[in-house]
Design a protein around this motif. Sequence first.
Motif, PDB file in Angstrom:
ATOM      1  N   ARG A 595      40.781   3.843  49.973  1.00  0.00           N
ATOM      2  CA  ARG A 595      40.606   3.174  48.674  1.00  0.00           C
ATOM      3  C   ARG A 595      40.988   4.053  47.493  1.00  0.00           C
ATOM      4  N   MET A 596      40.605   5.332  47.520  1.00  0.00           N
ATOM      5  CA  MET A 596      40.901   6.209  46.392  1.00  0.00           C
ATOM      6  C   MET A 596      41.865   7.335  46.786  1.00  0.00           C
ATOM      7  N   SER A 597      42.587   7.148  47.854  1.00  0.00           N
ATOM      8  CA  SER A 597      43.490   8.191  48.343  1.00  0.00           C
ATOM      9  C   SER A 597      44.814   8.172  47.603  1.00  0.00           C
ATOM     10  N   SER A 598      45.627   9.230  47.817  1.00  0.00           N
ATOM     11  CA  SER A 598      46.967   9.269  47.214  1.00  0.00           C
ATOM     12  C   SER A 598      47.852   8.165  47.779  1.00  0.00           C
ATOM     13  N   GLY A 599      47.453   7.588  48.907  1.00  0.00           N
ATOM     14  CA  GLY A 599      48.228   6.502  49.499  1.00  0.00           C
ATOM     15  C   GLY A 599      48.331   5.289  48.602  1.00  0.00           C
ATOM     16  N   ARG A 600      47.463   5.195  47.576  1.00  0.00           N
ATOM     17  CA  ARG A 600      47.546   4.071  46.642  1.00  0.00           C
ATOM     18  C   ARG A 600      48.843   4.099  45.841  1.00  0.00           C
ATOM     19  N   VAL A 710      50.559  12.502  42.334  1.00  0.00           N
ATOM     20  CA  VAL A 710      51.969  12.440  42.745  1.00  0.00           C
ATOM     21  C   VAL A 710      52.376  13.619  43.630  1.00  0.00           C
ATOM     22  N   PRO A 711      52.120  14.875  43.220  1.00  0.00           N
ATOM     23  CA  PRO A 711      52.562  15.994  44.068  1.00  0.00           C
ATOM     24  C   PRO A 711      51.887  16.043  45.433  1.00  0.00           C
ATOM     25  N   PHE A 712      50.758  15.332  45.562  1.00  0.00           N
ATOM     26  CA  PHE A 712      49.992  15.384  46.811  1.00  0.00           C
ATOM     27  C   PHE A 712      50.155  14.121  47.646  1.00  0.00           C
ATOM     28  N   MET A 713      51.149  13.311  47.278  1.00  0.00           N
ATOM     29  CA  MET A 713      51.351  12.059  47.985  1.00  0.00           C
ATOM     30  C   MET A 713      51.596  12.306  49.472  1.00  0.00           C
ATOM     31  N   ASN A 714      50.773  11.676  50.301  1.00  0.00           N
ATOM     32  CA  ASN A 714      50.883  11.779  51.754  1.00  0.00           C
ATOM     33  C   ASN A 714      51.539  10.499  52.253  1.00  0.00           C
ATOM     34  N   VAL A 715      52.788  10.601  52.725  1.00  0.00           N
ATOM     35  CA  VAL A 715      53.537   9.408  53.115  1.00  0.00           C
ATOM     36  C   VAL A 715      52.883   8.708  54.295  1.00  0.00           C
ATOM     37  N   LYS A 716      52.353   9.478  55.238  1.00  0.00           N
ATOM     38  CA  LYS A 716      51.686   8.856  56.388  1.00  0.00           C
ATOM     39  C   LYS A 716      50.509   8.010  55.919  1.00  0.00           C
ATOM     40  N   GLN A 717      49.728   8.565  54.999  1.00  0.00           N
ATOM     41  CA  GLN A 717      48.603   7.830  54.435  1.00  0.00           C
ATOM     42  C   GLN A 717      49.096   6.626  53.642  1.00  0.00           C
ATOM     43  N   GLY A 718      50.187   6.825  52.890  1.00  0.00           N
ATOM     44  CA  GLY A 718      50.761   5.735  52.124  1.00  0.00           C
ATOM     45  C   GLY A 718      51.229   4.592  53.003  1.00  0.00           C
ATOM     46  N   MET A 719      51.863   4.931  54.122  1.00  0.00           N
ATOM     47  CA  MET A 719      52.327   3.898  55.049  1.00  0.00           C
ATOM     48  C   MET A 719      51.150   3.151  55.678  1.00  0.00           C
TER      49      MET A 719
END
Length: 977
Positions: A595-600, A710-719
């Motif tokens: 919910r509040m992760s960089s994946g947002r 932005v600099p900590f964006m985790n693509v796996k989490q984003g996906m």
Amino acid sequence: MLRMKLIGRFTSLAIAFACLINVSGVAAQGGKGQNPDTNKKVSKTLKSGYLKNGIKYYIQYNPAPANRAAIWLAVNAGSIQEDEDQLGFAHYLEHMAFNGTKKFPGNTLIDVIEQSGMTFGADLNAYTSFDETVYQLFVPTDNNKYLVNGVDIIHEWASGAMLMDSMDVVMERGVVLGEWRQRFIDTLQYRQFKEFVSRSMGANSKYKERLPIGSDKLLKSANPGPLKRFYNDWYRPDLMSVIVVGDVDPDEMYKLVKDRFESIPVPKTKRQYERVKINYDSIAPVSIVKDIVRPSVNIQWRVPKSDTSKEVVIRNRAIESIIVGHLNEMFGRYAKMERRPFAFASMGRASHFSRSVDRMVEINIAMAPDSIEHAISYALNEIEKIAQSGILESDLLNAKAILLRSWQRGADRENVVTSRALATAYVEDFLSGDEPIVNPGEQLEIGSKILNHITMEDIQAAAAFWRNTSNRYVTVQIPRFANVNSPSESKIENMMTPAAIAGYVAAHPIDLPSRTSVNKPSSQQSIGSGSERVSSGTGSNSISSESYDEIANIHTWKLINGARVIFKQTNYNPDELIIHAISPGGFSKLPDHLRMSSGRLIADLMTASGSAGAKDRTQFVDSLRRSGLTNFSVVLSGFTEEMVVAGSSRQPSVLFETMYRQFTDPHIDSVALAEWKRSGMRSITYSQLDNIAYSLTGDRRLAPPSVINVPFMNVKQGMEVYKDRFGDASDFTFFIVGAISEDSLRKFVSHFIATLPSTNRTTPESIISTKVQNFHGKVATTVQSPGLQAVQAVANIGFRGHLTASNEAIMGEQDQLWAVSWILSRRLRNKLREEMAVTYGAGAQSSAVPIPAWYYNIGIQFMTSPEDINRSVDSTWSVINELKANGPTMDELDMAFKIQRRLKENAQHNNNWWISQLSLYDRMGIPFRRLIEDDVKELSVEQYKQQIRKFLPEDSYLQTITLPTEETIKEYKKDES
């Protein structure tokens, strides 16, 4: 609200018409070339020439928007024509134009416009620049008296009929000073602009002494004499043009214009008029600015004048477009490097504040303060590479294809170019006239023949312009506190020779990233190639149920995978199709660990750097540019997940295939991700509703994503977030509006939407419920802000609450909210601006948002001097209380109702409006036919009085007065003394 333009009209007529290619407008109800009132065929050919007294006219039928006409007056005179005792009076005179004329005294002029359903500010406006003053009027054309009134108004301004008695001029001082206070006081930006004017216009140029806002000392003591002198000297037939563009009969309009304007007499004695000439020899070839600035280099080259035949102009535009496009693509590749020679670089036409300046091209470079030579060398080396070797043959062919596609798009959309855009182009032609008027159809016809004859040698020869040092001007900006040695002007010049560039690049080699990913499968095909990756099906098999609203002409289909399609065929824009997919849920429905992760940030990342179905972003973008895609975005908000794809209705397969791939095969390549992280995305995109909802509720689930992540964006989490929100299409509704037939759409829906992955949910996800934090009691505060100048004070008064109508009646209550805020704005304008003259602009703005219940805001804001702020606030409350006590007048309600109908009338000819309304009505369960059937509900004065008391509660509001700090005031007084 009137506006004063310091920067004038930068772009040449060529750019003005090139921009029209991307204008999204509307078509006349009567169809192309039809006058909807008479069903008579009307030519779109421009009717232009001179009246006997020297006034130039431009008259053209244009159906976009329907039932509207732009009636403009352009005066070829601005602040540069002012005498020493008139500084700021060209702009002051513009203000006086709206204070009344002989035929329309006092506020009658504004009333005439508002009684036709148009608005002061949006439809009645003007601007003053160094070189021109332009009055802009828009009127309805469904009643001939509105057209006649419009022509009569600008005739009054042109014929010397402005009223300028001493009382009127003195009363307007406060309004003009209010604009000075709001826009042009002694800020860093204003000081730097004055310095820029001084160094860029040559020695002894009048421009640095003739800024349009003028001298506050003269404004404070303005009197009719100098104003009338400016009016008599420069508002004369040989310096004026009348422009009428819109849903009109050109022959009838010509008769009216000729009848009114040809009788304006030519002065027996005229002051000599001449355009100020720039002494280019006196302009420093290199200027180094050390100030509170960002480190940058700007290099401009004057473009030599050439043959102005249409063929030559279009050919030059094409070559320039190819070179600029290639250079900017190369500069973008540098931006992908971790250690790159500059942070950003771009090439294009230079804009300027004066018409006296020759046309220029420029390159802008942003870099570290200690990397000036590194940045300049690599940026200019890219131009030299084109001059020496050209570009790849495949790149040239691709650039030509993209350019031809843009011209085709312009020709397809010629009937939806807005009257405002055309009027702007004709003002440009009157004031500059450097290039011929080329309409989109001519551009396509001539350009398609010319493109075949543009050779690589032509590209090389044109790119060699950068070697010319005699017409080159360089500005280097270095932050004042940067700990670097500032280079000398001579050193800057020496580092820009071809030999120096070649030597530096050879000594500092850079391994430029390749244009495509090394991991891209060689068999991959581009989007829109015809190789759909889904099996064929039939429309009848993919649609499980359907309904049709005959009145609104809207289809609703339920598909076999649970998704829905709501479709309206339109012909307002024959080359536009919009697909907007929406599903309820959003951030609030994410699992707790996401919910509040960089994946947002995944939606922003997909929009900026994604490549649907392609492994490489560059290939994806190139494919879409060739196909004419105009919008591709992924949205994730507090309430919804959405996807928007829009583009040419001539290539619908591109749109549907792009959306299908984004749902089923989203990609972020490593190079695009690294670039996105490095850029820091200066701002994160999010819906306006999110911002309002979070500010009203304080609910963290609705908080927009933070740029900090932005600099900590985790693509796996984003996906993981993406799959959670977009992995199931069964509760998505696809709103489709544009120029496509029902039969064709059924096939695309069957191929691309009905085959999306689905769990076939029985019910869609619900939107979260949250409560608005209402104001509690009367909250009034006074604060000090270092951000305000000593002469500024700002007042904010806000009301909020909830709308109580049922879904069936909610639209009517929103109409009432708008009417109340408009009437309140009108009264505040009349009181604070016209009567008290304490501010440039005062008004109320309202908004209504479903979060998920409907809540409203009404906000009042204005700026005055600190000494006037308290009495201005008191007067504002007297206006509010009087409106609550007695309600609006019938005249005010009548004007509000007319304006609301005009706004809806215009909006209904826009595809984006239909998308927004369809999604809103669908969400609320309101029949679509209400979009057509519902009219503005005319309540009585007493009924509106009750609504006003509800919207403006006397026991619940927030008021804030913001003043400058004591230190700011002391410093100002010290400077004054």
